[in-house]
Design an enzyme around this catalytic site. Sequence first.
Site, mmCIF file in Angstrom:
data_model
loop_
_atom_site.group_PDB
_atom_site.id
_atom_site.type_symbol
_atom_site.label_atom_id
_atom_site.label_comp_id
_atom_site.label_asym_id
_atom_site.label_seq_id
_atom_site.Cartn_x
_atom_site.Cartn_y
_atom_site.Cartn_z
ATOM 1 N N GLU A 171 51.884 79.972 24.914
ATOM 2 C CA GLU A 171 53.281 80.825 24.211
ATOM 3 C C GLU A 171 54.589 79.980 24.073
ATOM 4 O O GLU A 171 55.797 80.214 24.683
ATOM 5 C CB GLU A 171 53.372 81.615 25.658
ATOM 6 C CG GLU A 171 52.456 82.697 26.059
ATOM 7 C CD GLU A 171 53.335 83.836 27.074
ATOM 8 O OE1 GLU A 171 54.459 83.598 27.529
ATOM 9 O OE2 GLU A 171 52.571 84.675 27.367
ATOM 10 N N GLU B 163 45.740 86.442 28.481
ATOM 11 C CA GLU B 163 46.170 86.806 29.479
ATOM 12 C C GLU B 163 46.380 88.434 28.981
ATOM 13 O O GLU B 163 46.761 88.643 28.080
ATOM 14 C CB GLU B 163 47.822 86.163 29.496
ATOM 15 C CG GLU B 163 47.773 84.864 30.200
ATOM 16 C CD GLU B 163 49.287 84.476 30.391
ATOM 17 O OE1 GLU B 163 50.296 85.266 30.516
ATOM 18 O OE2 GLU B 163 49.455 83.125 30.519
HETATM 19 C C1 BGP Z 1 53.406 84.813 30.665
HETATM 20 C C2 BGP Z 1 53.081 83.583 31.002
HETATM 21 C C3 BGP Z 1 52.709 83.360 32.412
HETATM 22 C C4 BGP Z 1 53.167 84.284 33.237
HETATM 23 C C5 BGP Z 1 53.232 85.598 32.703
HETATM 24 C C6 BGP Z 1 53.655 86.908 33.624
HETATM 25 O O1 BGP Z 1 54.313 85.013 29.643
HETATM 26 O O2 BGP Z 1 52.269 82.449 30.283
HETATM 27 O O3 BGP Z 1 53.163 82.073 32.713
HETATM 28 O O4 BGP Z 1 53.991 84.092 34.356
HETATM 29 O O5 BGP Z 1 53.614 85.671 31.606
HETATM 30 O O6 BGP Z 1 54.711 87.009 33.430
HETATM 31 P P1 BGP Z 1 56.033 86.709 34.577
HETATM 32 O O7 BGP Z 1 55.512 85.714 35.354
HETATM 33 O O8 BGP Z 1 57.142 86.519 34.027
HETATM 34 O O9 BGP Z 1 56.122 88.122 35.115
#
Ligand code: BGP
Length: 459
Positions: A166, A364
């Site tokens: 990302e 993800e």
């Molecule tokens: C993505 C990232 C992760 C993870 C996920 C969940 O953007 O790659 O590292 O954190 O989001 O989001 P958050 O943790 O902000 O709820």
Amino acid sequence: MINFPEGFFWGSSISAEQSESRVKNDNKGLTTWDKYYELEPYKFHNNIGPDKTTGIYEQYISDIELLKKTGHTVFRTSISWARLIPNGTGEINQKAVEFYKDYFTKLKENGIEPIVNLYHFDTPLKLEEEFGGFASKKVVDAFSQYAKTCFELFGDIVKKWVTFNEPIVSVEMGYLKQYHYPLEVDSKKAVQVAYNIALASAKAIREFKNIVKDGQIGIILNLTPAYPRSNNLYDLKAAEIAELFANNSFLDPAVKGQYDKRLIDIIKKHDLLPEYTQEELNIISQNKVDILGINYYQPLRVAARASLPNPDAPFMPEYYYDYYSMPGRRMNPHRGWEIYPKGLYDISKNIKENYNNIPWFVAENGMGVEGEEKYRVDGMIQDDYRIEFFKEHLEWLHKGIQEGSNCMGYIVWTTIDCWSWMNAYKNRYGLIELEYDTQIRRIKKSGYWFNELSKNNGF
Ligand code: BGP
């Protein structure tokens, strides 16, 4: 029954900084997250910082058993640059070498293929303080050297690699919106960082091709398809520009080896062009990705701006659009993100039609929920909402595959509940629950469901 293609892979993702924990004498160097937490600990949910997270550094062997019980055929994590090379350049931490070698080898011995990412928001602090992080070409070269070291050390074990996770998040959060260190609002620097990361990724790919002859390398992008409020010409225009910034900005250099002319024109118009050379552009065009990982959580709904932008304000992509809250949209209230499973289908079509149908995987997808203990029955968290979330997304993904999309696997966020940056342990995403204080793990209902999903290659 929805069946996925033969060889389709199933697993989950996590990252080094969010899961490993720092342990006494592990010789891990400091990262920008350590610095940020030291400066402003109250900005992190319940004041929990990056030191004690999910303890995988010490528990990885028993955690691999849990991966087996939850049906993993692949597992994605990252290498901590600051653990491996504490100052970002120079001396290598032998304890980290032993740890990662054993971690990746044990995964393979247990029939789980590791997919290893090199950078997940965790810049070694020394490189930030000395050079200004990815705003500097020196850090681009430090990254390429670090990548080379990783391929040399672990390239015989790991065959699927990723350069960045990302990258747009590092740009937006670090240089426009103040969620990641260095917490700046500087649009010129934001563009430079975006360009430098695309270049760093291409330089790492160039190293990879010389060292790991029998592997594949890619990048992981969070794609948020931009949907216009209506078919009004100006709503459509707003969505077109939002799409350029949010998605094309990294997809194009990574997959096509060049930037979209429309994006360059906007950047020029605002006098934000980065420093670049023809030689660098050649490196980008000659070192495209083999595979693409896509993180999908939410769509991006936009409308034509209701007011004229302030010409003196620092430039943001929102100069060209307003965010649009569609009436009746489904929300995950814990995270404040819209749930729109069809987005995954739209992504699969976009990749097929506009990006040469490059092989890709979901890297993800998941649902963060606060206060999950209240769903515990007989000792197990009954996270049926998460199972439903996965099923709905898989149905749309399946439709995309049936229509010819080249998707190779589905990897959810996340494995064991982990530390989520400023949200720390607020929202839980895991297939496996973490009791933070004791570090005890328990498989959730979704973890057992995921095991069945993987065994049946469908549901
Ligand atoms: C993505 C990232 C992760 C993870 C996920 C969940 O953007 O790659 O590292 O954190 O989001 O989001 P958050 O943790 O902000 O709820």
